[in-house]
Design an enzyme around this catalytic site. Structure first.
Site, short mmCIF file in Angstrom:
data_model
loop_
_atom_site.label_atom_id
_atom_site.label_comp_id
_atom_site.label_asym_id
_atom_site.label_seq_id
_atom_site.Cartn_x
_atom_site.Cartn_y
_atom_site.Cartn_z
N GLY A 1 -59.29 -5.80 -5.67
CA GLY A 1 -58.33 -6.89 -5.73
C GLY A 1 -56.88 -6.48 -5.66
O GLY A 1 -56.00 -7.35 -5.63
N GLU B 1 -63.29 -0.62 -6.86
CA GLU B 1 -63.83 -0.90 -5.53
C GLU B 1 -62.78 -1.66 -4.76
O GLU B 1 -62.65 -2.87 -4.91
CB GLU B 1 -65.12 -1.71 -5.63
CG GLU B 1 -65.37 -2.17 -7.04
CD GLU B 1 -66.46 -3.17 -7.24
OE1 GLU B 1 -67.55 -2.70 -7.57
OE2 GLU B 1 -66.22 -4.38 -7.11
N CYS C 1 -59.49 -24.68 20.60
CA CYS C 1 -59.29 -26.14 20.53
C CYS C 1 -59.32 -26.64 19.09
O CYS C 1 -60.24 -27.37 18.70
CB CYS C 1 -60.33 -26.83 21.37
SG CYS C 1 -60.28 -26.24 23.06
N TYR D 1 -60.15 -8.02 6.09
CA TYR D 1 -60.54 -9.42 6.29
C TYR D 1 -60.01 -9.95 7.62
O TYR D 1 -59.64 -11.10 7.75
CB TYR D 1 -60.10 -10.29 5.10
CG TYR D 1 -60.59 -9.71 3.79
CD1 TYR D 1 -61.94 -9.78 3.45
CD2 TYR D 1 -59.74 -9.00 2.94
CE1 TYR D 1 -62.43 -9.20 2.29
CE2 TYR D 1 -60.22 -8.41 1.77
CZ TYR D 1 -61.56 -8.52 1.46
OH TYR D 1 -62.04 -7.93 0.32
#
Ligand SMILES: *Cc1c(COP(=O)(O)O)cnc(C)c1O
Length: 408
Positions: A226, A260, A333, A362
């Site tokens: 995090g 992690e 679109c 990500y």
């Protein structure tokens, strides 16, 4: 290291993901060194960027792997991560995933509910081998991040509360097929404030102490991931202060300290290179349409995320000094298909290059084939090499699993 984006675009085309392996190594070492003097394991959270070569790179540096599906566990094993450094987390593990993880003898399964613990016990019993487990604690701490990436509040689906965790540890200790070895928390992503992590570490370390008093000996203390990066003006968590806060919380306990990290290891080491297709003006609104889109980088659409844009233009061509605000959008679109808003840009021409910064986490992993767009190629640059680590996806790749079902 300065990256020659123009040459890369000519060699590999755009949109193109580019990863700087030296930067990733530097990010990893900053955390590993921060924990020096402690027993520690820095794991790489595979979902941030799951390319096999990226996982392998961290494995070579000594990292473990944090996985949230059996697919990720298989990636970690395929990339050569040692099995005793692999953790399997996630709220919804299926029986076949649990069975495979146990058979692979990974370090531990990180449990997120009592019901899941009972399933793991059943599967372990059937296999005749005890399961090493940790329990993910939901410490009910507000990480002060985007609500979609907050995970450590009771209102979030993750982890179990303290009283439940205690009962689970006691149950596991008395079970022939469960071996409680770890404890875990992960309160959110893109955290820029150390205080909530320190607070969660305190709460969870206190739980370790009270478990010790009743004979449950925890070996691995996993503080999750995090840690945020600087997309704009965010303040950063210093790796040393981070390691110190975790060490301080666990003082006097004999534990291997783990974390992690996903974004903090890969985020600022990745770039999405894209070419300008067209410019247009709708009334007062200026749009620059590029060849990358939300299927390549979903974060702006999904979270309203900000990514810095660097305008590169073209080799040997002057760009106008005058800059005006424009939204950078893709060909998909959807009105939500934007990559950056209100960016000051010179007048652009066809094939001018732009770089979308901090796209290493990500980015590719959240990409899709929406609008039947092939996924981008991925290349690595480092001081001594430059190589493709994933081919650009072709139309044939995309229809492979459908083609056989067409009527003749
Ligand atoms: C996603 C995730 C991480 C990594 O999060 P980052 O914000 O990328 O560091 C770590 N642990 C678990 C359990 C996760 O789900």
């Amino acid at each position: 290291m300065s990256i020659d984006f123009h040459t890369l675009s000519q060699k590999y085309g755009t949109p193109l993901y580019i990863y700087d392996f030296d930067k990733m190594a530097e990010n990893y070492r900053a955390f590993k060194e921060a924990f020096s003097g402690q027993k520690s394991l820095i794991s790489y959270a595979v979902k941030a960027n799951s390319n096999l070569s990226v996982i392998q790179h961290f494995g070579t540096l000594g990292a473990g792997a944090d996985c949230v599906s059996i697919g990720e566990v298989r990636r970690a094993l395929t990339a050569g991560i040692e099995r005793y450094k692999i953790i399997f987390s996630g709220v919804g593990k299926q029986d076949h995933e649990i069975e495979e993880a146990l058979n692979e003898e990974i370090l531990m399964l990180n449990l997120e509910s009592e019901a899941e613990m009972k399933r793991v016990e059943l599967v372990a019993r059937a296999l005749g081998k005890p399961a090493r487990i940790s329990i993910r604690i939901n410490p009910n701490v507000d990480p002060k991040t985007h609500p979609y990436i907050s995970t450590g509040l009771h209102e979030n689906k993750f982890g179990v509360e303290i009283s439940m965790a205690k009962r689970m540890y006691i149950y596991a200790k008395n079970s022939e097929f469960l071996e409680p070895v770890g404890i875990h928390f992960h309160i959110g992503s893109q955290l820029t404030d150390l205080a909530p992590i320190a607070e969660a570490a305190q709460i969870v370390a206190d739980l370790v102490r009270s478990l010790k008093a009743i004979g449950v000996e925890i070996k691995f203390f996993d503080a999750g991931g995090g840690v945020g990066i600087r997309y704009a003006e965010e303040t950063l968590i210093d790796p040393l202060a981070y390691a110190e806060a975790i060490a301080e919380a666990t003082k006097g306990l004999d534990l291997t300290l783990m974390c992690e990290l996903g974004r903090a290891l890969t985020g600022d080491a990745g770039y999405l290179l894209s070419s300008v297709l067209y410019e247009k003006q709708n009334g007062d609104k200026r749009f620059v349409i590029v060849d990358a889109a939300m299927n390549d980088l979903l974060r702006p659409t999904l979270y309203g995320a900000h990514h810095r844009i660097t305008f590169l233009g073209q080799v040997g061509q002057e760009t106008s000094q005058e800059r005006n605000k424009a939204d950078i959008v893709g060909p998909i679109c959807e009105s939500g298909d934007w990559l950056a808003k209100e960016v000051a840009l010179p007048q652009t021409r066809h094939n001018d290059l732009i770089v979308i910064e901090d796209a290493g986490a990500y980015g590719f992993t959240m990409s899709s084939n929406y609008n039947t767009r092939g996924r981008a190629a991925e290349v690595v640059v480092s001081q001594n090499s430059e190589r493709v680590i994933r081919q650009r996806e072709s139309f044939e790749d995309q229809i492979r699993l459908e083609k056989a079902y067409l009527h003749v």
